[in-house]
Design a protein around this motif. Structure first.
Motif, mmCIF file in Angstrom:
data_model
loop_
_atom_site.group_PDB
_atom_site.id
_atom_site.type_symbol
_atom_site.label_atom_id
_atom_site.label_comp_id
_atom_site.label_asym_id
_atom_site.label_seq_id
_atom_site.Cartn_x
_atom_site.Cartn_y
_atom_site.Cartn_z
ATOM 1 N N HIS A 24 45.700 44.789 37.849
ATOM 2 C CA HIS A 24 44.771 44.321 36.827
ATOM 3 C C HIS A 24 43.327 44.391 37.286
ATOM 4 C CE1 HIS A 24 48.319 43.081 34.823
ATOM 5 N NE2 HIS A 24 48.571 42.085 35.633
ATOM 6 N N GLN A 25 42.456 44.564 36.291
ATOM 7 C CA GLN A 25 41.018 44.500 36.511
ATOM 8 C C GLN A 25 40.450 43.490 35.536
ATOM 9 O OE1 GLN A 25 39.174 48.328 36.187
ATOM 10 N NE2 GLN A 25 40.508 49.266 37.702
ATOM 11 N N PRO A 26 39.349 42.824 35.900
ATOM 12 C CA PRO A 26 38.738 41.886 34.957
ATOM 13 C C PRO A 26 38.478 42.565 33.605
ATOM 14 C CG PRO A 26 37.759 41.624 37.115
ATOM 15 C CD PRO A 26 38.646 42.846 37.188
ATOM 16 N N TYR A 48 42.146 38.864 31.384
ATOM 17 C CA TYR A 48 42.232 38.710 32.836
ATOM 18 C C TYR A 48 40.840 38.575 33.422
ATOM 19 C CZ TYR A 48 43.654 39.665 37.651
ATOM 20 O OH TYR A 48 43.884 39.583 39.006
ATOM 21 N N GLY A 50 40.384 37.884 37.023
ATOM 22 C CA GLY A 50 40.384 38.382 38.389
ATOM 23 C C GLY A 50 41.210 37.503 39.308
ATOM 24 N N ARG A 51 41.220 37.900 40.578
ATOM 25 C CA ARG A 51 41.972 37.195 41.613
ATOM 26 C C ARG A 51 40.982 36.575 42.584
ATOM 27 N NH1 ARG A 51 46.418 40.752 43.908
ATOM 28 N NH2 ARG A 51 47.413 39.976 42.032
ATOM 29 N N ASP A 52 41.241 35.307 42.933
ATOM 30 C CA ASP A 52 40.341 34.627 43.864
ATOM 31 C C ASP A 52 40.729 34.918 45.307
ATOM 32 O OD1 ASP A 52 42.452 32.881 44.514
ATOM 33 O OD2 ASP A 52 41.676 31.254 43.267
ATOM 34 N N ASP A 57 45.599 34.579 40.484
ATOM 35 C CA ASP A 57 45.100 35.326 39.334
ATOM 36 C C ASP A 57 44.652 34.346 38.256
ATOM 37 O OD1 ASP A 57 45.604 38.127 40.054
ATOM 38 O OD2 ASP A 57 47.707 37.521 40.090
#
Length: 87
Positions: A24-26, A48, A50-52, A57
């Protein structure tokens, strides 16, 4: 007179990446379905974020009709796939 389009379905799911593809992408649209093998049962969509740094996610969505839009952790139960609306 033309029939009204179904507001729950549309072009956004035509290029649905399967649920096991988590690249995934923002800005990606994430979809959940009652039956994860049948896109016709999609009932929820989120964006979505993003991932921290801890690997969590995040998404923005309204958990149910009438709810305030929230930033929440992505949950994967019932997740069917994602699309990238802007390439």
């Amino acid at each position: 007179m033309e029939a009204a389009a179904d507001p729950g379905r549309g072009d956004a799911t035509e290029d649905l990446r399967p649920g096991d593809d988590r690249r995934h992408q923002p800005g990606d649209l994430l979809f959940w379905a009652y039956n994860t093998s049948d896109p016709a049962t999609i009932h929820h969509v989120a964006i979505y974020l993003g991932r921290d740094s801890a690997g969590v996610d995040w998404m923005i969505d309204a958990p149910h009709t009438g709810a305030t839009i929230q930033v929440r952790r992505v949950y994967w139960t019932g997740y069917i796939g994602a699309t990238r609306p802007l390439n």
